[in-house]
Design an enzyme around this catalytic site. Structure first.
Site, PDB file in Angstrom:
ATOM      1  N   ALA A  11       0.808  -1.230   0.000  1.00 28.98           N
ATOM      2  CA  ALA A  11       0.000   0.000   0.000  1.00 28.98           C
ATOM      3  C   ALA A  11       0.835   1.271   0.000  1.00 28.98           C
ATOM      4  CB  ALA A  11      -0.940  -0.006   1.203  1.00 28.98           C
ATOM      5  N   HIS A  45      -3.540  -9.583  -5.095  1.00 27.22           N
ATOM      6  CA  HIS A  45      -4.878  -9.387  -4.527  1.00 27.22           C
ATOM      7  C   HIS A  45      -5.909  -8.928  -5.558  1.00 27.22           C
ATOM      8  CE1 HIS A  45      -2.695  -8.864  -0.419  1.00 27.22           C
ATOM      9  NE2 HIS A  45      -2.896 -10.123  -0.735  1.00 27.22           N
ATOM     10  N   GLN A 105       0.730  -6.120  -3.868  1.00 25.23           N
ATOM     11  CA  GLN A 105      -0.455  -6.432  -3.081  1.00 25.23           C
ATOM     12  C   GLN A 105      -1.566  -5.407  -3.375  1.00 25.23           C
ATOM     13  OE1 GLN A 105       0.748  -7.571   1.177  1.00 25.23           O
ATOM     14  NE2 GLN A 105       2.613  -6.620   0.409  1.00 25.23           N
ATOM     15  N   ASN A 165      10.697   1.356   3.411  1.00 20.72           N
ATOM     16  CA  ASN A 165       9.392   1.498   4.060  1.00 20.72           C
ATOM     17  C   ASN A 165       9.504   2.500   5.200  1.00 20.72           C
ATOM     18  OD1 ASN A 165       6.648   0.521   3.967  1.00 20.72           O
ATOM     19  ND2 ASN A 165       6.988  -0.320   5.994  1.00 20.72           N
TER      20      ASN A 165
END
Length: 239
Positions: A24, A121, A103, A214
């Protein structure tokens, strides 16, 4: 250019079989919120947490509420690729990056020009009638209200996204494992690796150049060769 970015640049220059594994955080710089980090928003509008609404059993038992949440919170048709998406597409065009394993369900990697995108996904851009199988794009979901119904047979139209309690597509998983096991460099970006089984895939990487980009700490017990705690778009744009 920071020392970390210099090191990342060297690693990329010395590699020709890179795989990117993202979550995300890759899309937040395009204005798509990560619902895990903004739970507070939903309690004002919804009686259930996002994980409950986005489950298969909730979709079956309460489709009206599912689609209300889905249209409001999961769709961002105005979002555009950011520097991270564009740089990854560039690296693929240059022959260095072999695959993006994501994802995310927003289709922004393809919009930026990436060709080899494995969507673990699913995608909001694919929707199908559960009765006759007729395909619908994102625009159909956006222009309908309530539970979308097939124009051909009246069946319910389901987004091709993997809900909680549903399994991942076997072919996509097998291809992801294949790319990861052959990679000479793996960049993991914009994911805290909390969502399984997707996060478990990275154990198939056998190389010795593992980069983590990240903003928050990563859950998995990973030994990275390089860790960068900056926004991914900002970081990759400097390459």
């Amino acid at each position: 250019m920071t020392e970390n970015v210099k090191k990342l640049k060297e690693l990329v220059e010395g590699s020709d079989n890179i795989v990117f594994f993202g979550g995300a955080g890759v899309s937040t710089e395009s204005g798509i919120p990560d619902f895990r980090s903004t739970d507070g928003l939903y309690h004002q509008q919804y009686d259930y947490p996002p994980e409950t609404i986005l489950s298969h059993s909730f979709y079956e038992s309460n489709p009206e509420e599912f689609f209300r949440f889905y249209r409001t919170k999961m769709l961002a048709p105005e979002a555009r690729p950011n520097a991270a998406h564009r740089k990854l597409a560039e690296l693929e065009a240059a022959g260095k990056l072999k695959a993006v394993i994501t994802q995310n369900i927003d289709g922004l990697h393809q919009a930026a020009g990436s060709r080899e995108v494995l969507e673990l996904h699913g995608s909001v851009h694919r929707n199908y009638c559960e009765t006759c199988g007729k395909f619908y794009g994102l625009d159909f979901i956006l222009r309908t209200e309530g539970v979308p119904r097939c124009e051909a047979c009246g069946g319910r139209v389901k987004p091709d996204v993997v809900l909680y309690e549903e399994g991942l597509d076997r072919k996509t998983l097998e291809r992801a494992v294949d790319f990861l096991s052959k990679a000479d460099m793996l960049i993991i970006g914009g994911t805290s690796l909390n969502v399984y089984p997707a996060a478990g895939l990275i154990r198939y990487y056998r190389g010795h150049k593992l980069v983590l980009i990240n903003k928050s700490p990563v859950a998995a017990d990973l030994t990275a060769d390089l860790t960068i705690a900056d926004p991914i778009g900002e970081t990759l744009a400097q390459l």
